[in-house]
Motif scaffolding. Structure first.
Motif, PDB file in Angstrom:
ATOM      1  N   MET A   1     -16.361  -4.648   5.224  1.00 38.40           N
ATOM      2  CA  MET A   1     -15.094  -4.308   4.590  1.00 38.40           C
ATOM      3  C   MET A   1     -14.367  -3.264   5.441  1.00 38.40           C
ATOM      4  O   MET A   1     -14.987  -2.386   6.011  1.00 38.40           O
ATOM      5  N   THR A   2     -13.072  -3.370   5.463  1.00 42.64           N
ATOM      6  CA  THR A   2     -12.227  -2.443   6.208  1.00 42.64           C
ATOM      7  C   THR A   2     -11.815  -1.286   5.307  1.00 42.64           C
ATOM      8  O   THR A   2     -11.526  -1.491   4.130  1.00 42.64           O
ATOM      9  N   VAL A   3     -11.774  -0.097   5.873  1.00 37.80           N
ATOM     10  CA  VAL A   3     -11.236   1.051   5.154  1.00 37.80           C
ATOM     11  C   VAL A   3      -9.742   1.107   5.470  1.00 37.80           C
ATOM     12  O   VAL A   3      -9.352   1.158   6.636  1.00 37.80           O
ATOM     13  N   TRP A   4      -8.947   1.087   4.417  1.00 35.29           N
ATOM     14  CA  TRP A   4      -7.487   1.099   4.546  1.00 35.29           C
ATOM     15  C   TRP A   4      -6.891   2.368   3.959  1.00 35.29           C
ATOM     16  O   TRP A   4      -7.380   2.886   2.968  1.00 35.29           O
ATOM     17  N   VAL A   5      -5.800   2.798   4.555  1.00 40.43           N
ATOM     18  CA  VAL A   5      -4.926   3.825   3.990  1.00 40.43           C
ATOM     19  C   VAL A   5      -3.677   3.098   3.541  1.00 40.43           C
ATOM     20  O   VAL A   5      -3.046   2.385   4.333  1.00 40.43           O
ATOM     21  N   ALA A   6      -3.331   3.232   2.270  1.00 41.93           N
ATOM     22  CA  ALA A   6      -2.097   2.655   1.739  1.00 41.93           C
ATOM     23  C   ALA A   6      -1.071   3.770   1.598  1.00 41.93           C
ATOM     24  O   ALA A   6      -1.349   4.811   0.999  1.00 41.93           O
ATOM     25  N   LEU A   7       0.088   3.546   2.161  1.00 43.41           N
ATOM     26  CA  LEU A   7       1.207   4.482   2.073  1.00 43.41           C
ATOM     27  C   LEU A   7       2.353   3.743   1.396  1.00 43.41           C
ATOM     28  O   LEU A   7       2.870   2.775   1.941  1.00 43.41           O
ATOM     29  N   LEU A   8       2.694   4.165   0.200  1.00 43.86           N
ATOM     30  CA  LEU A   8       3.762   3.514  -0.562  1.00 43.86           C
ATOM     31  C   LEU A   8       5.056   4.296  -0.382  1.00 43.86           C
ATOM     32  O   LEU A   8       5.052   5.525  -0.355  1.00 43.86           O
ATOM     33  N   ARG A   9       6.148   3.571  -0.290  1.00 42.95           N
ATOM     34  CA  ARG A   9       7.449   4.187  -0.092  1.00 42.95           C
ATOM     35  C   ARG A   9       8.180   4.302  -1.422  1.00 42.95           C
ATOM     36  O   ARG A   9       8.231   3.359  -2.204  1.00 42.95           O
ATOM     37  N   GLY A  10       8.734   5.480  -1.686  1.00 48.84           N
ATOM     38  CA  GLY A  10       9.594   5.673  -2.845  1.00 48.84           C
ATOM     39  C   GLY A  10       8.873   5.754  -4.175  1.00 48.84           C
ATOM     40  O   GLY A  10       9.446   5.413  -5.200  1.00 48.84           O
ATOM     41  N   VAL A  11       7.645   6.218  -4.165  1.00 48.22           N
ATOM     42  CA  VAL A  11       6.861   6.308  -5.394  1.00 48.22           C
ATOM     43  C   VAL A  11       6.912   7.740  -5.929  1.00 48.22           C
ATOM     44  O   VAL A  11       6.740   8.700  -5.173  1.00 48.22           O
ATOM     45  N   ASN A  12       7.164   7.874  -7.224  1.00 49.98           N
ATOM     46  CA  ASN A  12       7.182   9.168  -7.908  1.00 49.98           C
ATOM     47  C   ASN A  12       8.142  10.167  -7.262  1.00 49.98           C
ATOM     48  O   ASN A  12       7.876  11.358  -7.189  1.00 49.98           O
ATOM     49  N   VAL A  13       9.286   9.646  -6.810  1.00 48.17           N
ATOM     50  CA  VAL A  13      10.340  10.490  -6.249  1.00 48.17           C
ATOM     51  C   VAL A  13      11.494  10.440  -7.231  1.00 48.17           C
ATOM     52  O   VAL A  13      12.048   9.371  -7.479  1.00 48.17           O
ATOM     53  N   GLY A  14      11.838  11.560  -7.815  1.00 49.61           N
ATOM     54  CA  GLY A  14      12.877  11.576  -8.831  1.00 49.61           C
ATOM     55  C   GLY A  14      12.394  10.838 -10.079  1.00 49.61           C
ATOM     56  O   GLY A  14      11.212  10.816 -10.396  1.00 49.61           O
ATOM     57  N   SER A  15      13.313  10.165 -10.755  1.00 52.36           N
ATOM     58  CA  SER A  15      12.948   9.486 -11.996  1.00 52.36           C
ATOM     59  C   SER A  15      12.575   8.018 -11.777  1.00 52.36           C
ATOM     60  O   SER A  15      12.101   7.361 -12.694  1.00 52.36           O
ATOM     61  N   ALA A  16      12.782   7.501 -10.583  1.00 51.16           N
ATOM     62  CA  ALA A  16      12.492   6.090 -10.312  1.00 51.16           C
ATOM     63  C   ALA A  16      11.098   5.921  -9.721  1.00 51.16           C
ATOM     64  O   ALA A  16      10.519   6.850  -9.171  1.00 51.16           O
TER      65      ALA A  16
END
Length: 183
Positions: A1-16
């Motif tokens: 299995m590969t170890v991954w880093v997930a980087l999400l854009r625009g999460v928990n920024v402001g009210s959206a």
């Protein structure tokens, strides 16, 4: 299995884009991820998976859309990729204050970047460096005050998600620690 880093854009920024990390971790596990860990509330996770990056990025984005009602961009990087991106940071070698260094992780090389436009937006003291994997920004007055930071993605002409240096280092270390436990 590969170890991954997930980087999400625009999460928990402001009210959206509200994404509770416990629920996000549980969703990743339902998608087959193992040893899932998250870091702070801005959409950073580390986990093991047998899936490839493109398929997993699409699965994660679709899962968030179904469960949480919005579809963020998802970038996955392996342990080695994260280490390479951090090692290429020119500001670490220059001894820059880590609070002022930001890394924009690119989805692909920014071959069509408007470098002249980036230079024109740089405020006094701001310096940047562009590689195929990342855009590094030293913003001594803060990223929130930086016109360059605000318009960087548009001028880079590729999707990106930014993290401050301390967050990038912490997530990379989490991934490295998880990879070591696998050996």
């Amino acid at each position: 299995m590969t170890v991954w880093v997930a980087l999400l854009r625009g999460v928990n920024v402001g009210s959206a884009g509200r994404l509770p990390m416990a629920a996000f971790r549980a969703m990743l596990e339902r998608l087959g991820a193992r040893d899932v860990r998250s870091y702070i509330q801005s959409g950073n996770a580390v986990f093991r998976s047998a899936h490839t990056a493109p398929a997993l990025e699409a699965e994660i984005a679709a899962g968030i859309a179904v469960e949480f009602g919005f579809r963020p961009s998802v970038l996955l990087r392996g342990v080695g990729e994260m280490a390479d991106i951090l090692a290429a940071n020119p500001f670490a070698k220059a001894g820059a204050d880590p609070k002022c260094v930001h890394i924009f992780f690119l989805t692909q090389p920014a071959a069509g970047a408007d470098v002249a436009g980036l230079r024109a937006l740089a405020a006094r003291g701001e310096v940047f460096h562009l590689t195929d994997a990342a855009f590094y920004l030293y913003a001594p007055e803060g990223i929130g005050r930086s016109a360059l930071a605000a318009r960087a993605e548009r001028l880079l002409a590729v999707p990106a998600t930014a993290r401050n240096l301390r967050t990038a280092e912490a997530v990379a270390q989490m991934a490295q620690d998880l990879a070591v436990t696998e050996e």
